[in-house]
Motif scaffolding. Structure first.
Motif, mmCIF file in Angstrom:
data_model
loop_
_atom_site.group_PDB
_atom_site.id
_atom_site.type_symbol
_atom_site.label_atom_id
_atom_site.label_comp_id
_atom_site.label_asym_id
_atom_site.label_seq_id
_atom_site.Cartn_x
_atom_site.Cartn_y
_atom_site.Cartn_z
ATOM 1 N N ARG A 76 0.847 -1.182 0.000
ATOM 2 C CA ARG A 76 0.000 0.000 0.000
ATOM 3 C C ARG A 76 0.885 1.236 0.000
ATOM 4 O O ARG A 76 1.139 1.849 1.031
ATOM 5 C CB ARG A 76 -0.878 -0.058 1.260
ATOM 6 C CG ARG A 76 -1.828 1.078 1.478
ATOM 7 C CD ARG A 76 -2.441 1.033 2.871
ATOM 8 N NE ARG A 76 -1.553 0.609 3.940
ATOM 9 C CZ ARG A 76 -0.629 1.367 4.502
ATOM 10 N NH1 ARG A 76 -0.447 2.590 4.108
ATOM 11 N NH2 ARG A 76 0.129 0.890 5.465
ATOM 12 N N PHE A 78 -1.266 -1.967 8.179
ATOM 13 C CA PHE A 78 -2.378 -1.552 9.034
ATOM 14 C C PHE A 78 -2.965 -2.751 9.786
ATOM 15 O O PHE A 78 -2.891 -3.881 9.336
ATOM 16 C CB PHE A 78 -3.481 -0.913 8.200
ATOM 17 C CG PHE A 78 -3.175 0.487 7.730
ATOM 18 C CD1 PHE A 78 -1.949 1.089 7.919
ATOM 19 C CD2 PHE A 78 -4.150 1.222 7.078
ATOM 20 C CE1 PHE A 78 -1.681 2.376 7.482
ATOM 21 C CE2 PHE A 78 -3.903 2.512 6.631
ATOM 22 C CZ PHE A 78 -2.666 3.088 6.831
ATOM 23 N N ALA A 79 -3.592 -2.448 10.913
ATOM 24 C CA ALA A 79 -4.331 -3.415 11.726
ATOM 25 C C ALA A 79 -3.477 -4.605 12.139
ATOM 26 O O ALA A 79 -3.954 -5.723 12.240
ATOM 27 C CB ALA A 79 -5.593 -3.886 11.004
ATOM 28 N N GLU A 97 2.352 6.616 9.546
ATOM 29 C CA GLU A 97 1.090 6.424 8.833
ATOM 30 C C GLU A 97 0.435 5.169 9.408
ATOM 31 O O GLU A 97 1.096 4.143 9.574
ATOM 32 C CB GLU A 97 1.369 6.246 7.344
ATOM 33 C CG GLU A 97 0.157 6.328 6.473
ATOM 34 C CD GLU A 97 0.507 6.382 4.997
ATOM 35 O OE1 GLU A 97 -0.293 5.833 4.217
ATOM 36 O OE2 GLU A 97 1.546 6.957 4.627
ATOM 37 N N ASN A 109 -3.804 3.278 10.531
ATOM 38 C CA ASN A 109 -5.254 3.471 10.496
ATOM 39 C C ASN A 109 -5.651 4.252 11.757
ATOM 40 O O ASN A 109 -4.856 4.416 12.674
ATOM 41 C CB ASN A 109 -6.004 2.143 10.348
ATOM 42 C CG ASN A 109 -5.832 1.223 11.533
ATOM 43 O OD1 ASN A 109 -5.573 1.652 12.653
ATOM 44 N ND2 ASN A 109 -5.965 -0.060 11.301
ATOM 45 N N ALA A 110 -6.866 4.750 11.798
ATOM 46 C CA ALA A 110 -7.309 5.637 12.881
ATOM 47 C C ALA A 110 -7.189 4.993 14.252
ATOM 48 O O ALA A 110 -6.791 5.643 15.218
ATOM 49 C CB ALA A 110 -8.740 6.092 12.629
ATOM 50 N N GLU A 149 -5.084 2.826 15.334
ATOM 51 C CA GLU A 149 -3.718 2.587 15.793
ATOM 52 C C GLU A 149 -2.856 3.841 15.891
ATOM 53 O O GLU A 149 -1.773 3.801 16.460
ATOM 54 C CB GLU A 149 -3.012 1.616 14.833
ATOM 55 C CG GLU A 149 -3.599 0.220 14.854
ATOM 56 C CD GLU A 149 -2.865 -0.714 13.917
ATOM 57 O OE1 GLU A 149 -2.458 -1.788 14.390
ATOM 58 O OE2 GLU A 149 -2.681 -0.363 12.733
ATOM 59 N N ARG A 157 -5.315 13.071 6.947
ATOM 60 C CA ARG A 157 -6.006 11.824 6.624
ATOM 61 C C ARG A 157 -6.244 11.779 5.117
ATOM 62 O O ARG A 157 -6.534 12.794 4.485
ATOM 63 C CB ARG A 157 -7.333 11.787 7.350
ATOM 64 C CG ARG A 157 -8.158 10.588 6.996
ATOM 65 C CD ARG A 157 -9.472 10.599 7.744
ATOM 66 N NE ARG A 157 -10.261 9.490 7.242
ATOM 67 C CZ ARG A 157 -11.550 9.506 7.113
ATOM 68 N NH1 ARG A 157 -12.224 10.580 7.472
ATOM 69 N NH2 ARG A 157 -12.181 8.472 6.643
ATOM 70 N N ASP A 163 -8.398 5.677 4.280
ATOM 71 C CA ASP A 163 -8.199 4.968 5.550
ATOM 72 C C ASP A 163 -6.866 5.308 6.216
ATOM 73 O O ASP A 163 -6.613 4.883 7.335
ATOM 74 C CB ASP A 163 -8.261 3.452 5.324
ATOM 75 C CG ASP A 163 -9.646 2.995 4.930
ATOM 76 O OD1 ASP A 163 -10.619 3.715 5.221
ATOM 77 O OD2 ASP A 163 -9.755 1.908 4.323
ATOM 78 N N SER A 164 -6.015 6.030 5.515
ATOM 79 C CA SER A 164 -4.694 6.365 6.042
ATOM 80 C C SER A 164 -4.756 7.640 6.873
ATOM 81 O O SER A 164 -5.186 8.686 6.405
ATOM 82 C CB SER A 164 -3.701 6.586 4.896
ATOM 83 O OG SER A 164 -3.491 5.413 4.182
ATOM 84 N N HIS A 165 -4.308 7.526 8.091
ATOM 85 C CA HIS A 165 -4.147 8.674 8.981
ATOM 86 C C HIS A 165 -2.649 8.820 9.190
ATOM 87 O O HIS A 165 -1.939 7.831 9.300
ATOM 88 C CB HIS A 165 -4.852 8.429 10.313
ATOM 89 C CG HIS A 165 -6.335 8.365 10.173
ATOM 90 N ND1 HIS A 165 -7.152 9.378 10.597
ATOM 91 C CD2 HIS A 165 -7.142 7.426 9.634
ATOM 92 C CE1 HIS A 165 -8.415 9.063 10.334
ATOM 93 N NE2 HIS A 165 -8.429 7.884 9.753
#
Length: 187
Positions: free
Chosen positions: A24, A122-123, A150, A152-153, A155, A173, A176-178
């Motif tokens: 990603r 992520f996650a 970078e 997800n919200a 984490e 943001r 889905d990337s924060h």
């Protein structure tokens, strides 16, 4: 998916990417924003790109004048893509693939970098695992340096939880990337 370097000596250079969702790359709009925030900080900087994937973040820094960029990537397929991207940008001893595992590489890199870029999967709990290594007293970030994360919200680190000396500089943001850019104050 097509990823290209946005600015600098490699502007427009296309990078190889993996098909599917296994990798990603940071979106171009986010890379552009990040490096606009850091515009006066990149020339001559020493940069560490953790979870490098295609190398887009680190190569963007290299293109814009970073002195040295070290990359860390653990996934074999992503490492092969990264190696191709590094080679296509010109062989240079100042851009190098440093290691495979962020958790084992980081303890040996105390206070070496002006900018650390971290875009982990992520996650998967990476921000929590990286917290003591990136924000602790043995951080790879030099005083006056920068840390980009970078995630997800769920984490993403919270501004109110930052240790003394760390400043929440900017955040944003994209889908889905924060992301957050932190500054380690001098002194």
């Amino acid at each position: 998916m097509s990823v290209a370097i946005i600015a600098g000596k490699l502007r427009g250079k296309k990078l190889q990417t993996a098909s599917g969702a296994s990798i990603r790359p940071t979106p171009g709009v986010v890379r552009e924003r990040l490096f606009n925030w850091l515009a006066t900080e990149i020339a001559g900087a020493r940069v560490l790109d953790l979870f490098a994937g295609t190398g887009a973040l680190g190569l963007e820094a290299w293109s814009r004048g970073a002195e040295r960029v070290d990359f860390v990537e653990s996934t074999a397929a992503h490492r092969r893509i990264l190696e191709k991207n590094l080679a296509s940008c010109g062989p240079d001893a100042k851009i190098r693939l440093l290691g495979r595992d962020a958790l084992s590489v980081l303890p040996s890199l105390v206070r070496q970098y002006d900018l650390v870029l971290a875009d982990p999967p992520f996650a998967a709990g990476w921000p929590a695992r990286l917290w003591p290594l990136l924000l602790g007293e043995n951080s790879p970030v030099r005083a006056g340096g920068w840390l980009y994360l970078e995630a997800n919200a769920a984490e993403l680190w919270r501004e109110s939880e930052l240790p003394a000396g760390w400043e929440w500089y900017r955040a944003g943001r994209c889908g889905d990337s924060h992301y957050v850019l932190l500054h380690l104050q001098e002194g």
